[in-house]
Motif scaffolding. Sequence first.
Motif: not given
Length: 291
Positions: A171-175
Motif C-alpha cells: 500500500i503506497v502512501l501519498v503524503g
Amino acid sequence: MITLQNENLTVMINERGAQLHSIKRSGSPLEYLWQGDAKSWGRQAPILFPFVGRLKDDQYRFAGQTYHQTQHGFARDRQFSVVEQANDHVLLEQRSADDTRAVYPFEFILQVDYRLVKDQLAIQYRVENPADHSLIYAIGAHPGFNMPLTSAGRFEQVEFKVTPAEEYSRIVLVGPYNDSARPQLIDMHQPLQLNHELFNHDAIIFKTAGSDFAATLTDPTSKHGVTVQTTGTQYVGLWSAYPAKANFACIEPWWGIADNVNADGLLLHKQGMSRLAPGQAASYHFSIRPF
C-alpha cells in the motif's frame, strides 16, 4: 518503570503509554530497542489507538460533530495503570475519561499484556466495549529497533526479510494518506537491503490481510537482530525517519491504516476500522524475539 525478567530476556516498560523502553537478552549489553532521539524520532514503541496513521486535516466527523485527533491517537501519551504484575508478566490498562471523550466520543477499556515466554516477548492488546452502543476503533504497534546493533555496522548493511518469502501487495502512501486503490507489488523472495532513501515516501506497508507474517531485521556485522511475528494483522509497516536519518527501523503490526486519499472524513466510512458490539471484547497478538 516496570522491569520484566526471565533467564533469556530483560524488558523495561514505561507506564506512560505502556511503551516499551528497553529489550535486552539476559547477560548481554546489546540494547535492541531504539532509545529515542528528538532530532529524528523521539519515541520508542508507541501504542496506536484509537487510530492508526493520520486523519485528513487531523479530524473526523461522527454523529454530526467534528473531532480533532492527531496522528496515531492518544493512548501513547496517557498513563496506564498496573492491573497485575509478576517477574515475567505485566498487565496494564487505561480507560475512557473526560479527556478522551473530548476527542473521541466512545467508552473503552484498553489493556496491554506483556509476557516473557522463553526467548520472546509476547504482547497482547485487548479492547473492550463497556457501553451500550458500538465502539469504532483501530489499533496498532510501532516498536523501533536499533539497526545496526553495534558501532561496527552501518544502517545500509541491515537486511530485512519476511516469512512467507513471496510477493506482497504494498500500500503506497501519498503524503500521509494511503492510496490502497493503486497498490504496488513488492517482491520479498530475497531480503531487502535497507537504506534511508527507501523511506522518502514514509513507511513501506505490506498488506498482510490477516495471514501469519514474520518480519526480521538482521545486522550482518554483529549477526544479531530481531524478529516480529504477527498474527491476524491487516497491514505491517516498515519505517525509519526521513529526511532525518538515524540508525533505527520500526516493524509495525497494524489492525488499521491512515485515512485513504479519497476519505470523506466520516468515521462510519473510514477504512480499516474495527467495530465492537456492546459488552464485547477483542484481542490482538504479536511477539518480539531478539537474537
